[in-house]
Design an enzyme around this catalytic site. Structure first.
Site, PDB file in Angstrom:
ATOM      1  N   LYS A  76      39.703  36.224  36.956  1.00  0.00           N
ATOM      2  CA  LYS A  76      39.303  35.071  37.412  1.00  0.00           C
ATOM      3  C   LYS A  76      39.051  33.986  36.242  1.00  0.00           C
ATOM      4  O   LYS A  76      38.743  34.333  35.415  1.00  0.00           O
ATOM      5  CB  LYS A  76      37.711  35.456  37.937  1.00  0.00           C
ATOM      6  CG  LYS A  76      37.110  34.106  39.001  1.00  0.00           C
ATOM      7  CD  LYS A  76      36.049  34.592  39.656  1.00  0.00           C
ATOM      8  CE  LYS A  76      35.181  33.510  40.355  1.00  0.00           C
ATOM      9  NZ  LYS A  76      34.047  33.726  40.985  1.00  0.00           N
ATOM     10  N   SER A 151      33.564  32.726  46.005  1.00  0.00           N
ATOM     11  CA  SER A 151      34.166  31.874  45.179  1.00  0.00           C
ATOM     12  C   SER A 151      35.408  32.539  44.752  1.00  0.00           C
ATOM     13  O   SER A 151      36.370  32.205  44.230  1.00  0.00           O
ATOM     14  CB  SER A 151      33.467  31.134  43.983  1.00  0.00           C
ATOM     15  OG  SER A 151      33.065  32.306  43.255  1.00  0.00           O
ATOM     16  N   SER A 175      29.961  35.979  45.824  1.00  0.00           N
ATOM     17  CA  SER A 175      31.466  35.442  45.502  1.00  0.00           C
ATOM     18  C   SER A 175      32.219  36.669  45.236  1.00  0.00           C
ATOM     19  O   SER A 175      33.454  36.556  45.282  1.00  0.00           O
ATOM     20  CB  SER A 175      31.156  34.631  44.302  1.00  0.00           C
ATOM     21  OG  SER A 175      30.827  33.274  44.869  1.00  0.00           O
TER      22      SER A 175
END
Lengths: 484, 482, 95
Positions: A76, A151, A175
């Site tokens: 990420k 997210s 997330s």
């Protein structure tokens, strides 16, 4: 090969069936082919990945391989990666080349994992749909008109489409779990403090936690073996002993006591999802688990409490993005105020600004007590409710989300409705508990997840239950047709 | 109208740790810009603070030295504001639950009395960087080497009533932190600086007047000047029917005036909240007990001991213990001088003090070490040196000519104490001064004691100062009064 | 609780966020709606419960006082918008 799990790739590399360089090229080729349509990567780390792969092959030849040496994974874009752009999904950091590695990256590098690329995400991890990214929304591989969740949407989408075998995510209010649910992958949010936060760009420091996003619980366990553990650079890192997360995967779940919070199965839950979760729980009952209803009465307050605490912390955490030492600086600032106002005004997107404003407000003189302290009290209350529940049960089972993935643009102008999509996930962050989302079926061709929440430091148990469940089901093995 | 001044001080003491309060970067003074600013100090994305143990121990030490309460639990908070030399957009400081609460310090006033000054609290925080407004054209340069250096902010009660008391208080803090070895006390480098809160009120009024805050004063002299000029300004305004505005002011030592710093005033709302990157600090009672046991002897205790052990006056003991290094110097000197305390005290507070002052040197920079001075005093005591000769020896030692014995040898300064030699010297003088002898013998005893000085002078002159004056005197009396 | 335009401007200034004049009304509406959501917390009485700022009730570890960081100025300043003579540059700050 591209549909293989980490466990399978580990065996293939060990047996010499494929080299890391070949494997890395294979995944890079898939990324090139599909990233345009999914937008799940912000940066592909082509050159360095191949170098890392060649080095991994040498290490394997030399007999220095760990179980995951040579396997490419996606990171990420919230984790600092030395020499690689680290944007956090924001214009603010579009030009930022991290000068150091996050602890989690250091650990994965040391284990010989390859960084395939950096995945797209909601800006500074603030969002539940991946639509707040400066780099445009990520698409859900199951239906590109739908969001992948957020997210960690880029990571979820990339794993679901098998552009990488596994990825990292971070979870502040859901997330990891919500996008895992929306994309049909396995996502674990460990206990707060289990995985180091050093080098992970902070959103809300007391809630943030990194974790694996994988195809299977077994893979999540393999990754946890690499990333979990104490870090002296993170004061909030837990000194609690670290398990071998794969050791207990095959333990029996007979006698397991599952609690079903009535508040997680009530109004607002899609009836098809309710049905799937009930089915999932039945699978566990077949293995000897027992179920009972439990009460978590203040669940509804988790959303307001979360949307005080998280913005408060983020408003302060994001003050360092001021255009002085790194990141975006506006053109021709006429004085210092102008530099601040325009660099931050232009560098941050709408949702980030909204949260900074809320956070600034709830901490400001005259409101601190009514909002911030109140929220921290509610947080205490919620945390205590879980502890009371865990007196009689081992694990909580629930849906991960109230509904399957929503459509792009469906909620982007309705923040409140967007915030409520985290209703089943935020409590675990407020209380710091570990929780996992595992694929539990499909609603109108879109995957949905089942969430298991455990008590502190029971990641091994959660992975064990999830693994036993995945031995009985094949939801986690489904790959969207377009990407097969 | 009679006015009363009310003063409170916030003293920032830079703690003498090797590394910063939340990072492993060095703290040495004077490094090239930003070479001692690591990722944590720069507030790079993703970095986290980890608290320096030494900073905590130093703060506790200070707390115990001022008889303060050390709470079992202490927390760090974020003070949020934007400034280019504040890298994270917040300063990690303490708000609720500071590491030191409620203590007291005794100061000596000029009339010799003691006054107690209350300490509200002392808390740990990180220093900010430095903004340089010259040398960069129309821009400001930011150096973050200082960012993250540990500070102990010591907040007093508004217990002081004039500038002299404030200076005495600041000096006492300065002495304490040096005694405790928690701060180098170097005020020029900003290791100890203070903000002063000043207000005035009519003598008989209870309520406090509106205060102003004078920022960042880094010398004792400026503390005194700034306070006095500010008191004058405030009284002047009130007496002319005006009102004091609560604000931050800057003291300009060149113009000797204070002026408003409006730029710092705009809508301060620091939004303090507990720093979620740091957990509460737990201070266990056994740690406090351990630190208490290891506390060095503090100024007041040392002063008392000097008075009893060395039989020094209140004044001498006060001067010698005001600075730890001075007290250490004294004790080494006495030990070398075979216990000659009074003479050591006189030489240190007299000759040495004057010489240091003249060259603007600190005791630690003295060219004459305590051992050297002690060695010389030993020679005064055993009669080798007269007071006058000792001054020559001292000057020699100051110029690096070696120790007392070496200088005595090389300059032939050995005092003549041999009785025969003195007798001969005295006989010579008498023989060559017949007129004076006659005058002496015809005078009354009270006049005689004055006249004898002439003969002593002659004897000393003839012996080039080496004759023992007391012996010369005795011998002259004997021979002249025959 | 509603946040009026002046409050929006005040918060934006505290947070150093430049916002367009025409967006202030929207912010005012959106933030007010969010505050209404936050006030749902008032439904529960928390007078007897203490605030917590961390999920786990732990205390901090302390770091040994040692210099562990080397000078990395050049590498760090590659990310800087503007530097000169080792310093970060900003428009002149008036004291």
């Amino acid at each position: 090969m591209y549909q293989s799990t980490l466990a399978q790739l580990s065996t293939a590399l060990e047996s010499g069936q494929i080299s890391s360089a070949e494997l890395t090229r294979l995944y890079l080729a898939r990324c090139h082919k599909f990233n345009n349509s999914l937008n799940c990567f912000i940066t592909l780390n082509e050159e360095l990945a191949l170098q890392q792969a060649k080095y991994a092959d040498k290490q394997r030849m030399a007999g220095n391989a760990t179980p995951l040496t040579g396997i490419p994974v996606a990171q990420k874009d919230i984790f600092c990666t030395n020499g690689i752009k680290t944007s956090c999904g924001s214009k603010m950091l579009d030009n930022f080349i991290a000068p150091y590695d996050a602890t989690i990256i250091e650990r994965m590098n040391a284990a010989g994992l390859i960084i395939l690329g950096k995945t797209n995400m909601d800006e500074f991890a603030m969002g539940s749909s991946n639509e707040t990214s400066f780099y445009g929304p990520v698409k859900n591989p199951w239906d590109k008109n739908h969001v992948p969740g957020g997210s960690s949407g880029g990571s979820a989408s990339a794993v679901a489409a098998r552009l990488c075998p596994a990825a990292t995510g971070t979870d502040t209010g859901g997330s990891i779990r919500q996008p895992a649910s929306f994309c049909g992958v396995t996502g674990l949010k460990p206990t707060y403090g289990r995985v180091s936060r050093y080098g992970m760009i902070a959103f809300a420091s007391s809630l943030d936690q990194a974790g694996p996003m994988t195809q299977t619980a077994e893979d999540a366990a393999l990754m946890m073996n690499v990333i979990a553990g104490f870090d002296q650079r993170d004061s909030t890192s837990a000194a609690h002993p670290v398990d071998d997360y794969t050791a207990g995967l095959n333990d029996s779940v007979a006698g397991l006591r599952i609690g079903l919070p009535t508040q997680y199965f009530g109004e607002g839950l899609d009836s098809d999802i309710a049905k799937l979760i009930e089915d999932g729980i039945k699978e566990l009952e077949k293995l000897g688990a027992t179920c009972r209803e439990i009460e978590l009465p203040n669940t509804a307050l988790s959303i307001p409490a979360y949307y005080v605490v998280a913005p408060a912390e983020c408003s302060s955490n994001l003050s360092r993005f001021d255009g002085v030492r790194f990141g975006y600086r506006c053109e021709d600032p006429k004085d210092m105020s102008d530099l601040y106002l325009r660099s931050r005004g232009e560098g941050f997107g709408k949702e980030v600004k909204r949260r900074i404003m809320i956070g600034t407000y709830v901490l400001s003189a005259g409101y601190y007590e009514a909002y911030y302290l109140k929220a921290q009290r509610v947080r205490h209350l919620i945390s205590d409710e879980f502890q009371t529940a865990f007196n009689d049960i081992d694990v909580i089972a629930s849906p991960t989300t109230t509904a399957a993935a929503f459509k792009l643009n469906e909620k982007i102008n309705d923040p409140i409705s967007m915030y409520f999509s985290d209703i089943y996930t935020v409590s675990a962050n407020l209380a710091g508990l570990p929780a996992i989302s595992i694929p539990a079926g499909f609603v109108k061709q879109l995957p949905v997840g089942m969430q298991l929440i455990g008590n502190y430091f029971t990641e091994s148990r959660l992975l064990n239950i999830a693994h036993q469940y995945q031995k009985m089901t094949d939801w986690h093995q489904q790959v969207p047709r377009e990407f097969q | 109208m009679a006015w009363e001044t009310v003063i409170g001080l916030e003293v920032h003491s830079r703690l003498a740790t090797k590394s910063k309060i939340f990072s492993g970067a060095a703290t040495a003074y004077g490094a090239d810009p930003n070479t001692q600013a690591c990722a944590v100090d720069l507030g790079l994305p993703g970095v986290l603070p980890v608290l320096n143990e030494q900073a905590v121990l130093m703060a506790i030490k200070f707390g115990l030295a001022i008889n303060a309460v050390i709470p079992e639990r202490s927390i760090f908070s974020r003070k949020n504001y934007f400034y280019p030399d504040l890298p994270k957009g917040y300063q990690i400081s303490q708000f609720e639950l500071p590491i030191v609460s409620k203590g007291r310090i005794d100061i000596q006033l000029e009339d010799g009395t003691t006054k107690m000054i209350g300490i509200t609290r002392a808390h740990l925080e990180e220093d900010a960087g430095k903004s340089m407004h010259t040398g960069f054209g129309d821009q400001t340069g930011i150096d973050l080497n200082r960012a993250g250096i540990p500070l102990l902010e010591i907040v007093s009660e508004p217990d002081m009533r004039n500038a002299k008391e404030a200076v005495a208080y600041m000096k006492k803090i300065h002495a304490l932190v040096r005694y405790l070895e928690i701060c180098d006390g170097n005020m020029q480098e900003g290791s100890l600086r203070c903000d002063v809160n000043v207000s005035v009120r009519p003598q008989d009024q209870k309520a406090l007047g509106t205060r102003t805050e004078l920022k960042n004063i880094n010398s004792f002299r400026f503390v005194e000047q700034a306070i006095n000029i500010e008191i004058e300004r405030q009284i002047d305004i009130i007496e002319n029917g005006g009102e004091i505005i609560q604000e931050t002011r800057l003291y300009d030592s060149v113009k000797n005036e204070t002026r408003s710093m409006r730029s710092k005033e705009e809508a301060n709302d620091y939004r303090y909240f507990p720093d979620p990157d740091l957990l509460p600090v737990q201070i266990k009672p056994d740690l406090i007990a351990k630190i208490r046991n290891e506390l060095p002897e503090l100024p007041n205790a040392k002063k008392q001991r000097f008075m009893t052990e060395f039989r020094l006056s209140n004044y001498d003991s006060g001067v010698l213990t005001a600075q730890k290094e001075m007290a250490d110097y004294f004790e080494v000197c006495v030990a070398t001088a075979a216990g000659e305390a009074k003479l050591s005290a006189n030489w240190i507070t007299g000759e040495l003090y004057a010489a240091l002052n003249k060259e603007n040197k600190d005791i630690t920079e003295s060219p004459v070490s305590a051992e050297l001075l002690g060695g010389m005093i030993k020679r005064i005591k055993d009669g080798t040196l007269s007071g006058k000769m000792a001054k020559q020896v001292f000057a020699g030692m100051w110029n690096g000519e070696g120790d007392a014995d070496a200088i005595i040898a090389s300059k032939g300064l050995q005092q003549v104490t041999d009785t025969n030699a003195i007798e001969k010297l005295v006989d010579d003088v008498i023989a060559n001064s017949q007129a004076q002898v006659e005058q002496y013998q015809n005078s009354k005893p009270d006049k005689q004691s004055k006249l004898i000085g002439y003969f002593v002078g002659q004897a000393m002159k003839q012996s080039k100062g080496t004759a023992n004056p007391q012996q010369v005197n005795d011998s002259l009396q004997k021979k002249l009064n025959r | 609780m509603s946040i009026n335009k002046a409050e929006v401007q005040k918060i934006a200034w505290l947070a150093r966020l430049g916002i367009d004049e025409q967006d202030i009304a929207t912010y005012s509406e959106e933030l007010s709606t969010i505050l209404d959501l936050l006030e749902r917390m008032d439904a529960v009485d928390t007078d007897d419960i203490s605030p917590i700022s961390h999920p786990l009730d732990l205390t901090t570890r302390l770091r040994v006082d040692a210099v562990t960081e080397q000078n990395q100025r050049d590498q760090f300043q590659q990310n800087a918008p503007q530097t000169e003579a080792g310093c970060y540059l900003v428009p002149k700050v008036i004291e």
